[in-house]
Every structure is written in C-alpha cells, then in structure tokens.
Design an enzyme around this catalytic site. Sequence first.
Site, PDB file in Angstrom:
ATOM      1  N   HIS A  88       4.285   4.881  12.769  1.00 29.83           N
ATOM      2  CA  HIS A  88       4.497   4.742  11.326  1.00 29.83           C
ATOM      3  C   HIS A  88       5.479   5.838  10.923  1.00 29.83           C
ATOM      4  O   HIS A  88       5.104   7.005  10.823  1.00 29.83           O
ATOM      5  CB  HIS A  88       3.126   4.916  10.654  1.00 29.83           C
ATOM      6  CG  HIS A  88       3.120   4.945   9.163  1.00 29.83           C
ATOM      7  ND1 HIS A  88       2.526   3.960   8.402  1.00 29.83           N
ATOM      8  CD2 HIS A  88       3.597   5.849   8.270  1.00 29.83           C
ATOM      9  CE1 HIS A  88       2.634   4.263   7.117  1.00 29.83           C
ATOM     10  NE2 HIS A  88       3.281   5.410   7.006  1.00 29.83           N
ATOM     11  N   CYS A 144       5.481  10.507  -0.443  1.00 31.57           N
ATOM     12  CA  CYS A 144       4.233  11.238  -0.249  1.00 31.57           C
ATOM     13  C   CYS A 144       4.114  12.276  -1.360  1.00 31.57           C
ATOM     14  O   CYS A 144       5.009  13.099  -1.536  1.00 31.57           O
ATOM     15  CB  CYS A 144       4.226  11.915   1.124  1.00 31.57           C
ATOM     16  SG  CYS A 144       2.792  12.973   1.368  1.00 31.57           S
ATOM     17  N   ASN A 187       9.049   4.885   3.772  1.00 29.75           N
ATOM     18  CA  ASN A 187       8.968   4.444   5.163  1.00 29.75           C
ATOM     19  C   ASN A 187      10.315   3.882   5.584  1.00 29.75           C
ATOM     20  O   ASN A 187      11.152   3.554   4.750  1.00 29.75           O
ATOM     21  CB  ASN A 187       7.920   3.341   5.289  1.00 29.75           C
ATOM     22  CG  ASN A 187       6.540   3.800   4.870  1.00 29.75           C
ATOM     23  OD1 ASN A 187       6.327   4.152   3.729  1.00 29.75           O
ATOM     24  ND2 ASN A 187       5.610   3.803   5.798  1.00 29.75           N
ATOM     25  N   HIS A 212       8.407   7.564   8.493  1.00 24.48           N
ATOM     26  CA  HIS A 212       9.130   7.699   7.227  1.00 24.48           C
ATOM     27  C   HIS A 212      10.557   8.125   7.561  1.00 24.48           C
ATOM     28  O   HIS A 212      10.811   8.699   8.627  1.00 24.48           O
ATOM     29  CB  HIS A 212       8.433   8.712   6.321  1.00 24.48           C
ATOM     30  CG  HIS A 212       7.188   8.144   5.684  1.00 24.48           C
ATOM     31  ND1 HIS A 212       7.087   7.904   4.340  1.00 24.48           N
ATOM     32  CD2 HIS A 212       6.019   7.728   6.233  1.00 24.48           C
ATOM     33  CE1 HIS A 212       5.898   7.374   4.077  1.00 24.48           C
ATOM     34  NE2 HIS A 212       5.223   7.266   5.200  1.00 24.48           N
ATOM     35  N   ARG A 255       0.834  -1.211   0.000  1.00 24.25           N
ATOM     36  CA  ARG A 255       0.000   0.000   0.000  1.00 24.25           C
ATOM     37  C   ARG A 255       0.871   1.266   0.000  1.00 24.25           C
ATOM     38  O   ARG A 255       1.047   1.921  -1.014  1.00 24.25           O
ATOM     39  CB  ARG A 255      -0.939  -0.026   1.218  1.00 24.25           C
ATOM     40  CG  ARG A 255      -2.113   0.942   1.129  1.00 24.25           C
ATOM     41  CD  ARG A 255      -1.789   2.372   1.508  1.00 24.25           C
ATOM     42  NE  ARG A 255      -1.355   2.512   2.902  1.00 24.25           N
ATOM     43  CZ  ARG A 255      -0.908   3.662   3.414  1.00 24.25           C
ATOM     44  NH1 ARG A 255      -0.831   4.749   2.663  1.00 24.25           N
ATOM     45  NH2 ARG A 255      -0.514   3.721   4.674  1.00 24.25           N
ATOM     46  N   ASP A 256       1.460   1.573   1.132  1.00 21.95           N
ATOM     47  CA  ASP A 256       2.212   2.831   1.240  1.00 21.95           C
ATOM     48  C   ASP A 256       3.451   2.805   0.345  1.00 21.95           C
ATOM     49  O   ASP A 256       3.840   3.827  -0.223  1.00 21.95           O
ATOM     50  CB  ASP A 256       2.635   3.045   2.698  1.00 21.95           C
ATOM     51  CG  ASP A 256       2.803   4.507   3.055  1.00 21.95           C
ATOM     52  OD1 ASP A 256       2.596   5.362   2.177  1.00 21.95           O
ATOM     53  OD2 ASP A 256       3.142   4.797   4.216  1.00 21.95           O
TER      54      ASP A 256
END
Length: 329
Positions: free
Chosen positions: A223, A256, A265, A225, A29-30
Amino acid sequence: MPDEQLVLHRRQKVPSMSESVRIVDVTPRDGLQNEPNPVSTQDKLVLIQKLVASGIKHIQATSFVHPKWVPQLADAEAVSAQLHRFPGVQFSALIPNLRGYERAVAAGIRHLEFVVAASDTFNRKNLNRSKSESLQLLADVGKKAERDSVVLRVGFSTCFHCPFEGRISARALLSAVRSSRELGTWRAALCDTDGMAFPDQITEALVLLKEELKLAPGELALHFHDTYGRALANTLAGLKEGVREFDATAAGLGGCPYCPGASGNVATEDLVAFLDGMGYETGIDLEKLLDAAQFASRFSSRPYQGHLLRAKRAGACGVTPTAAKAEVS
Ligand code: MG
C-alpha cells in the site's frame, strides 16, 4: 472508440511476465477519509459503481471508526447497506478495534482490515493506544473473526518510515509483523503511510519477512502513498519479490492527517497502466477507470495527484497512431 494512447499502454506485453495482479481500490476509504468537504453517500456509491464498471473486483468501501475522528466516513453503515448492488465484488472495510469489528459485521462486511502501526508513536497518535494494546485487540478481533468466518487482513501503517520516529528498519517491521503472525496467519498489508520509502527498503523488508516468517508472497500486499513520486518504483520492487496485491486510489486521492504535506495513494489509473505496460493482467479497463478517476477527482481538495488523467486532459492520450497515418498517405 478506444483511446489510442491508452491502447499503447496495453501493447507492451512481456509474455514471460504475464501474471495476474490484484488491485485493491481504497478510494472510498483511504481516498476520502481525510478530505475536508463532505462527500454524500450517494456520490460514494456512484464512485463505487464507476470503479466496479472498470473491472475492479476488490474495493475498500469504508472504515468503521468513531465518526468524531473521521466524520467523512460516518455513513459507513449507509454505504455498506448498498453494496449488495455490486455482486461479484469483494468489499472490505477498515477497523481499529472491537467496536469497529462489531459494527462492520453487523453491516454485512465479511472482509476486514485491522490497522496497527509498525511505529509505536504513530500507533499512539493515530489510534490513541500503544502498539501492544492494538495487538491485544487484534487477538480479540481475530477470535471473533474466526468464529464468524470473517476474513482479516492486517494493515501495518508506517512500515518504512514514521513522521515521528523516522526511518523504520526492516528488523522493526519484522518484529511488528511477527507479533501479529503469532496471533493468527492473517495476510499483511505493508503501508508506506507518508510515502517516504525507497525501493531498496521494500526489497530488504520483503526478503526479510519471507525468510524469517516463511511468508509466501501471496500473504503480503503493498500500500503505497506517492508523496515523493516513488510509489511505482516501490511497486516494481514489490513485484520483483513476488507480491501481487497492491492498494491504490482513483485520481491519487488521500493523505494522512499526521503527515503534513503527504499526498495520496498511488493513483489506481497510473498503477494499472504501469502493470498493463509490463504485461501483468489486472482485468481492469483503463478507459472506464479514467472515468472513475475523473469523477473521484472532484472530491479532492487538491489538484489532481496522478499522471494518466493529466496526460489525457492535455491531449496526450488522443493521438492518432503513426502507423495509421502512414497508411493513409
Ligand atoms: Mg493509506
């Protein structure tokens, strides 16, 4: 044969600190959402298979957002339809609204992350609505989730810094988390979206949330980054405050769209090696995780963003232990 240097990462156990830490790998996902080159559904499933093979039990598989905004994840239903191939793994998906909720549940996903920003400006840029509008949606989603026995985690983006508003104070974060907790007792994932947080901010925020909202550490996830290389330092700050759930992406994929220059991340392999070295149990096989990271790195439009795989590629992980050499001579 196990890689000796990787074994070294596992040797430094500190028994008094030996505890279990949950790793949530968010690569599919990310890690992929911001990649410009399309990744096939089949490749996403191979990536998931490799992550599962390493022992990862929690994976954020996709996001149910409008394909126009995140074309890379337009195959959310197709990916979800294959997740039954991985029994014993808890898959989650990100949702921004009711439509996303309905799609995710129809696709069989039972763990969902509702995303809202701590910063109102970021919420408007990222989700095209105010923070209070997102919270109203959360109330609606929460009712449906309760009815459907779906587990929600609320993911707060820009918890420590916003690319538009600057530093987010611990009090402002508290206000955002409090607003969601008034709607339901969902777990909260605190996200450092642009990687600007410092460890003292993490500590201050966690202490405040625990004190003011009486949150147990188990109700919080972090979470990070790694844009400026602070993710592991921030992880340590989280560990010291009792948090035992951390998100990461294989090979440090991600970014992002609203944070120019923001890297991905923290790399899952770096996080696992870091935790292993300090005596925390993750249940993850680092060798197999590096295989997943190697595979994931092909989908990145940037050079490798982590540390461990680079060291392995350079040969740093293939050294013969000194003790073994001494015995031979
Ligand atoms: Mg993120």
